[in-house]
Design a protein around this motif. Structure first.
Motif, mmCIF file in Angstrom:
data_model
loop_
_atom_site.group_PDB
_atom_site.id
_atom_site.type_symbol
_atom_site.label_atom_id
_atom_site.label_comp_id
_atom_site.label_asym_id
_atom_site.label_seq_id
_atom_site.Cartn_x
_atom_site.Cartn_y
_atom_site.Cartn_z
ATOM 1 N N ARG A 23 60.509 20.067 20.331
ATOM 2 C CA ARG A 23 60.361 20.102 21.778
ATOM 3 C C ARG A 23 59.151 19.261 22.165
ATOM 4 N NH1 ARG A 23 62.024 25.703 24.673
ATOM 5 N NH2 ARG A 23 63.371 26.521 23.079
ATOM 6 N N LEU A 24 58.845 18.260 21.370
ATOM 7 C CA LEU A 24 57.591 17.539 21.557
ATOM 8 C C LEU A 24 57.472 16.974 22.966
ATOM 9 C CD1 LEU A 24 55.013 16.577 20.262
ATOM 10 C CD2 LEU A 24 56.163 14.476 19.636
ATOM 11 N N GLY A 25 58.563 16.435 23.515
ATOM 12 C CA GLY A 25 58.492 15.884 24.855
ATOM 13 C C GLY A 25 58.142 16.929 25.894
ATOM 14 N N GLN A 26 58.273 18.223 25.530
ATOM 15 C CA GLN A 26 57.978 19.301 26.457
ATOM 16 C C GLN A 26 56.924 20.238 25.872
ATOM 17 O OE1 GLN A 26 61.875 20.864 26.087
ATOM 18 N NE2 GLN A 26 62.748 19.660 27.732
ATOM 19 N N SER A 27 56.239 19.794 24.803
ATOM 20 C CA SER A 27 55.423 20.728 24.035
ATOM 21 C C SER A 27 54.248 21.283 24.811
ATOM 22 C CB SER A 27 54.919 20.050 22.754
ATOM 23 O OG SER A 27 54.089 18.950 23.075
ATOM 24 N N ASP A 28 53.852 20.599 25.884
ATOM 25 C CA ASP A 28 52.725 21.117 26.632
ATOM 26 C C ASP A 28 53.141 22.134 27.687
ATOM 27 O OD1 ASP A 28 54.064 19.229 28.084
ATOM 28 O OD2 ASP A 28 52.273 18.377 29.029
ATOM 29 N N PHE A 29 54.450 22.418 27.783
ATOM 30 C CA PHE A 29 54.828 23.385 28.811
ATOM 31 C C PHE A 29 55.991 24.291 28.437
ATOM 32 C CE2 PHE A 29 57.231 19.569 29.616
ATOM 33 C CZ PHE A 29 58.481 19.992 30.003
ATOM 34 N N ILE A 30 56.612 24.147 27.267
ATOM 35 C CA ILE A 30 57.692 25.062 26.892
ATOM 36 C C ILE A 30 57.415 25.635 25.509
ATOM 37 C CG2 ILE A 30 60.151 25.416 26.595
ATOM 38 C CD1 ILE A 30 60.743 23.239 28.456
ATOM 39 N N PRO A 31 56.737 26.757 25.426
ATOM 40 C CA PRO A 31 56.577 27.443 24.138
ATOM 41 C C PRO A 31 57.852 28.183 23.769
ATOM 42 C CG PRO A 31 55.522 28.691 25.862
ATOM 43 C CD PRO A 31 56.032 27.431 26.515
ATOM 44 N N GLU A 32 57.943 28.597 22.508
ATOM 45 C CA GLU A 32 59.099 29.341 22.033
ATOM 46 C C GLU A 32 58.998 30.808 22.471
ATOM 47 O OE1 GLU A 32 61.622 27.756 20.479
ATOM 48 O OE2 GLU A 32 60.457 25.950 20.841
ATOM 49 N N PRO A 33 60.120 31.540 22.430
ATOM 50 C CA PRO A 33 60.091 32.959 22.836
ATOM 51 C C PRO A 33 59.188 33.804 21.950
ATOM 52 C CG PRO A 33 62.341 32.119 22.807
ATOM 53 C CD PRO A 33 61.478 31.069 22.158
ATOM 54 N N GLY A 34 58.620 34.840 22.546
ATOM 55 C CA GLY A 34 57.811 35.798 21.802
ATOM 56 C C GLY A 34 58.685 36.818 21.096
ATOM 57 N N CYS A 35 58.092 37.973 20.793
ATOM 58 C CA CYS A 35 58.823 39.017 20.075
ATOM 59 C C CYS A 35 60.073 39.419 20.852
ATOM 60 C CB CYS A 35 57.909 40.225 19.867
ATOM 61 S SG CYS A 35 58.699 41.552 18.954
ATOM 62 N N ASN A 36 61.176 39.498 20.147
ATOM 63 C CA ASN A 36 62.462 39.769 20.784
ATOM 64 C C ASN A 36 63.185 40.869 20.026
ATOM 65 O OD1 ASN A 36 64.682 39.555 22.445
ATOM 66 N ND2 ASN A 36 65.513 37.742 21.452
ATOM 67 N N VAL A 37 63.401 41.991 20.697
ATOM 68 C CA VAL A 37 64.148 43.106 20.121
ATOM 69 C C VAL A 37 65.594 43.007 20.585
ATOM 70 C CG1 VAL A 37 64.304 45.600 19.876
ATOM 71 C CG2 VAL A 37 62.084 44.513 20.227
ATOM 72 N N ILE A 38 66.501 42.897 19.631
ATOM 73 C CA ILE A 38 67.921 42.717 19.942
ATOM 74 C C ILE A 38 68.694 43.900 19.389
ATOM 75 C CG2 ILE A 38 69.945 41.241 19.645
ATOM 76 C CD1 ILE A 38 67.987 38.929 19.110
ATOM 77 N N THR A 39 69.430 44.568 20.235
ATOM 78 C CA THR A 39 70.322 45.634 19.793
ATOM 79 C C THR A 39 71.752 45.228 20.116
ATOM 80 O OG1 THR A 39 70.059 46.780 21.917
ATOM 81 C CG2 THR A 39 68.609 47.442 20.123
ATOM 82 N N SER A 40 72.667 45.541 19.224
ATOM 83 C CA SER A 40 74.063 45.192 19.452
ATOM 84 C C SER A 40 74.966 46.293 18.912
ATOM 85 C CB SER A 40 74.414 43.854 18.798
ATOM 86 O OG SER A 40 74.232 43.907 17.399
ATOM 87 N N LEU A 41 76.094 46.447 19.543
ATOM 88 C CA LEU A 41 77.086 47.446 19.165
ATOM 89 C C LEU A 41 78.468 46.836 19.302
ATOM 90 C CD1 LEU A 41 77.955 50.404 18.533
ATOM 91 C CD2 LEU A 41 77.933 50.801 21.003
ATOM 92 N N ARG A 42 79.308 47.071 18.292
ATOM 93 C CA ARG A 42 80.684 46.593 18.335
ATOM 94 C C ARG A 42 81.595 47.647 17.740
ATOM 95 N NH1 ARG A 42 82.745 41.373 15.002
ATOM 96 N NH2 ARG A 42 82.600 42.879 13.311
ATOM 97 N N PHE A 43 82.740 47.872 18.358
ATOM 98 C CA PHE A 43 83.718 48.823 17.833
ATOM 99 C C PHE A 43 85.103 48.459 18.341
ATOM 100 C CE2 PHE A 43 81.965 50.638 21.735
ATOM 101 C CZ PHE A 43 83.107 50.945 22.459
ATOM 102 N N SER A 44 86.103 48.947 17.623
ATOM 103 C CA SER A 44 87.499 48.706 17.981
ATOM 104 C C SER A 44 88.235 50.029 18.087
ATOM 105 C CB SER A 44 88.181 47.809 16.936
ATOM 106 O OG SER A 44 87.539 46.555 16.842
ATOM 107 N N PHE A 45 89.321 49.999 18.821
ATOM 108 C CA PHE A 45 90.156 51.199 18.970
ATOM 109 C C PHE A 45 91.574 50.802 19.345
ATOM 110 C CE2 PHE A 45 88.140 50.278 22.989
ATOM 111 C CZ PHE A 45 89.134 50.448 23.930
#
Length: 847
Positions: free
Chosen positions: A825-847
């Motif tokens: 992201r060098l062309g944007q490195s002075d204004f776009i940092p990467e995301p911080g800590c990210n907690v992801i929860t997911s659930l999948r089921f079939s019926f």
């Protein structure tokens, strides 16, 4: 067992490691051990399969027969079976040798004996946990309550359940079946090209927000992003339109999707797996495949081969803390008596994300809706018709700007429609397989932005609308002269077109009066027509050597209308004072190219293969590079007379596949002639505005290595790691190329165990590192290295009351909330940092 002596066992596409060979999702096994595959042909079943419950770990025992990996390769080649992808689908030949009959259970097995990860060697695992610092109590509750409840439930469940070790005695691991590397079904272990796969199990466990996120773990693949959502891949240092992205094997590449092909034009919940071929693949796929090919393969249709109509509903949900993003998907699969379909409906809504310092990254939000539909009809034993529709409407996608206070910068719509028809036939005289496909894809994107100037007391109101489309047809024929040879040939025809309009109005800050107005077409009313014809011969010599030779010829024509660029100036009262216009005149152009590929696989032993490839690639200039007239503070113009880029690639590697170790490493050298880049011109195109032009500027070379490995230390514990390194240089000046990722890799451990037949659970911890980029290209700056830690855990249950195939996952990415920026992201490195800590929860089921 029924009166007819038959037992039905579910082998749904999501549970099949060797997915498909077009066996019925409800595979019928008789008391005599005979199975029926698509078309009703019997498959002798001389060996037994062991499964640890539906949806869980699966294994296959070969009994007294020790079958080599090369035998499996031949079995797949001779029997002409393929995976469930749009690229390849075949029926079993009625004639079969004793060796082929003995190998039938291998082709039908849905997973390997040891599969702690459920993914290929090239997909490392990462794990994470939630941030604990926030001053708003309500926000803390929203952000942490659900993940903590999920984690607590997982710990409670596994604490009271016994652990059962995987049984790895007298079993062989069957590598993934891939189709992209050779345009036919083959084990990844047996193909010459470096291949990586992100499978459906891994997609479900990691719950990526997009296909781009899913590729983040593949060694040798990096991502250049514009915010969280607009992304294009870089494979071994080559990115942009130098990497070809396919959807179900089709070149849905038009002007804009070719430039940012991993923007979420497709719902990640509909993806069955993603195959990555690293290195030039133009001999099979034509233009744009200089760096490699990414094939996004969607889920197949279930139940069509059932004797009665069957239905299955699947619900999938996801929540991410870093942007308070929600995702939901409902899927209906139904079929029977030769007809089947799969319908998916989904939506996503995400706010601006936070970086590692807890600051919100403005204009990084996203909202979309998606509908996907696939259907098939078995019109006869050896004939199948398919149809697919995908409608993806991005209602709001932010584009972060240098000034974080910019009130708005977003696509207020970015809509994609894809429509496909296909025919697949088997055993038609001379041809073992015929595949014919038609597709049409259109995109309409509109951008609106309030863009403050970083140096002048003005701001710009920018709006544009770009419409692009592509229509294509393809035919592929397969001939198998003998058990040791396979011939593939065919053609592709694609037509792309584009049209656009843009207006930029520059206002003075002090009173909002108009200072200047620019109107132009960033890309004109243009078209490009592409025709390609290809052939490939694969032959196995003896028990150890497989040779592959392929070639392709491509022809392009391109045309565009002239473009007028208008510059209007206004006084302090917004009164027009002057108008300047400049015309960019274009011409018809044509290109042609011939490319080749030579590959070999040499089996040192049953478990150790040497691979090598020598090939060429090419990329025809796209419509942007030939015909663009765009910009504001800087003008970019195309050049119709550009030459195509050519590349020559050399690759050598070694692959290992043992019961307790699997891995591989490849070294490569890629030379690119007539590399296309932008160069500032001595004369301005209009009004003294700095002007850059697309030009064949340099001859480049890229070289390096990438690899991955996983080691089964115990029945439940696996160590894994990846590494990738590439150097890109201008062969004339010695300068480094831009957008080259530094040395990077992953290292982690995974614990996976089964608790009886009730569930399987896993814990995974990994670190991802990027070295300092201390060899930047001219105009780039050095970037610091960084490392992030990740945690993953979850459980799978084959049944839970009325539900089945239940999976619950908790992922924590960037565990320590590190603030960092990517070199890409060098062309944007002075204004776009990467995301911080990210907690992801997911659930999948079939019926």
């Amino acid at each position: 067992m029924t009166a007819g002596g038959e037992v039905r066992e579910k082998m749904g596409a999501r549970n099949r490691k060797v997915s498909g060979f077009f066996c019925s999702p409800y595979h019928t096994r008789s008391a005599a051990g005979m199975g029926r595959c698509f078309g009703g042909r019997p498959v002798p079943d001389h060996h037994t399969c062991r499964r640890q419950g539906r949806g869980g770990e699966e294994s296959m025992q070969l009994g007294s027969r020790n079958v080599s990996m090369m035998d499996v390769r031949r079995s797949i080649l001779t029997c002409k079976r393929t995976v469930n992808t749009a690229h390849s689908m075949s029926m079993l030949s009625p004639q079969r040798s004793l060796r082929q009959s003995a190998l039938a259970p291998l082709a039908q097995s849905s997973a390997s004996a040891w599969e702690p990860s459920g993914m290929t060697l090239s997909t490392p695992w990462r794990i994470m946990i939630p941030p604990l610092i926030d001053t708003d109590i309500a926000f803390i509750a929203l952000r942490l309550l659900i993940p903590l409840m999920v984690a607590g439930g997982l710990l409670l469940l596994v604490s009271v359940l016994p652990v059962r070790a995987a049984d790895d005695s007298d079993v062989h691991r069957l590598d993934e079946i891939v189709v992209t590397a050779t345009r036919s079904a083959a084990r990844s272990f047996d193909v010459a090209a470096p291949v990586a796969v992100v499978d459906e199990k891994r997609l479900a466990e990691t719950a990526p927000a997009s296909a781009a996120d899913a590729l983040d773990e593949v060694p040798g693949v990096s991502l250049v992003r514009g915010g969280s959502w607009e992304a294009h891949p870089v494979i071994r240092g080559l990115g942009g339109s130098r990497v070809l992205v396919l959807y179900d094997g089709d070149r849905e590449v038009n002007l804009w999707s070719g430039r940012a092909p991993l923007t979420p034009f497709i719902d990640v919940g509909s993806i069955a797996r993603i195959e990555v071929v690293k290195g030039p693949a133009s001999a099979l796929y034509g233009t744009d495949a200089l760096g490699g090919v990414i094939n996004i393969i969607t889920k197949e249709v279930d139940f069509a081969d059932s004797d009665t109509w069957r239905f299955e509903n699947t619900v999938n949900g996801r929540y991410a803390s870093v942007d308070e993003g929600w995702f939901g998907r409902y899927e209906l699969a139904a079929g029977g008596k030769g007809f089947g379909f799969r319908l998916g409906l989904s939506g996503r809504d995400a706010n601006n994300y936070e970086d590692g310092n807890g600051d919100e990254v403005n204009n990084s939000h996203f909202e979309n809706r998606n509908l996907d539909f696939k259907a098939l009809h078995n019109i006869a034993d050896n004939h199948r018709l398919t149809a697919a529709v995908r409608v993806n409407e991005i209602d709001d996608m932010g584009v972060p700007q240098k000034d974080p206070t910019a009130p708005f910068s977003h696509f207020d719509h970015f809509d994609t429609g894809s429509y496909k028809l296909g025919y697949e036939g088997r055993e038609l005289g001379l041809f073992d397989e015929i595949q014919a496909r038609l597709f049409y894809v259109d995109q309409d994107r509109a951008f609106a932005g309030y863009l403050p100037s970083p140096s002048q007391p003005v701001y710009t109101l920018k709006t544009n609308d770009i419409e692009t489309s592509a229509a294509g047809a393809s035919l592929q024929l397969t001939v198998t002269p003998g058990a040791a040879q396979q011939l593939i040939g065919g053609f592709e025809l694609v037509r792309e077109d584009s049209d656009s309009d843009e207006t930029q109005v520059i206002h003075r800050n002090k009173d909002d009066s108009i200072a200047k107005r620019l109107t132009f077409q960033p890309v004109p009313d243009a078209e490009r027509v592409h025709f390609g014809i290809f052939a490939q011969d694969e032959i196995t010599i003896g028990n150890r050597l497989t040779l592959i030779a392929g070639g392709r010829y491509d022809y392009f024509t391109a045309d565009a209308d002239d473009v007028t660029f208008t510059d209007e100036r206004f006084d302090g009262k917004s009164k027009l004072t002057s108008t300047t216009a400049s015309i960019n005149r274009f011409s018809d152009e044509s290109d042609s190219a011939a490319t080749f590929n030579l590959g070999l696989v040499y089996a040192l032993t049953e478990h150790l293969h040497l691979t090598g490839t020598v090939g060429s690639g090419f990329r025809a200039p796209d419509i942007f590079e030939r015909y663009s007239t765009r910009g504001g503070g800087v003008i970019y113009i195309g050049d119709p007379n550009l030459d195509p880029e050519y590349s020559y690639n050399f690759d050598a590697g070694i692959k290992a596949s043992y019961a307790r170790f699997r891995g591989g490493i490849d070294g490569f050298y890629n030379r690119v002639d007539d590399y296309i880049d932008t160069v500032r011109q001595a004369e301005s195109f209009i009004s003294g505005v700095p002007t850059y032009k697309y030009t064949n500027v340099q001859d480049a070379e890229l070289y390096g290595f990438d690899g991955a490995a996983e080691v089964l230390l115990t029945a439940n514990l696996t160590l894994f790691g990846t590494v990738a390194y590439v150097v890109g240089e201008d062969r004339d000046s010695g300068d480094r190329l831009s957008n080259i990722p530094p040395l990077n890799g992953t290292l982690g451990a995974r614990w996976e165990a089964a608790a009886g037949d009730r569930l399987t659970y896993w814990f995974e911890a990994a670190g991802e590192f990027f070295d300092r980029q201390d060899h930047p290209a001219p105009g780039e700056s050095e970037t610091a290295g960084y490392a992030t830690a990740n945690l993953r855990t979850g459980l799978r249950m084959p049944a839970l009351g009325p539900l089945h195939d239940v999976m619950l996952a908790l992922n924590v990415e960037n565990l320590f909330d590190k603030y960092y920026r990517s070199h890409l992201r060098l062309g944007q490195s002075d204004f776009i940092p990467e995301p911080g800590c990210n907690v992801i929860t997911s659930l999948r089921f079939s019926f």
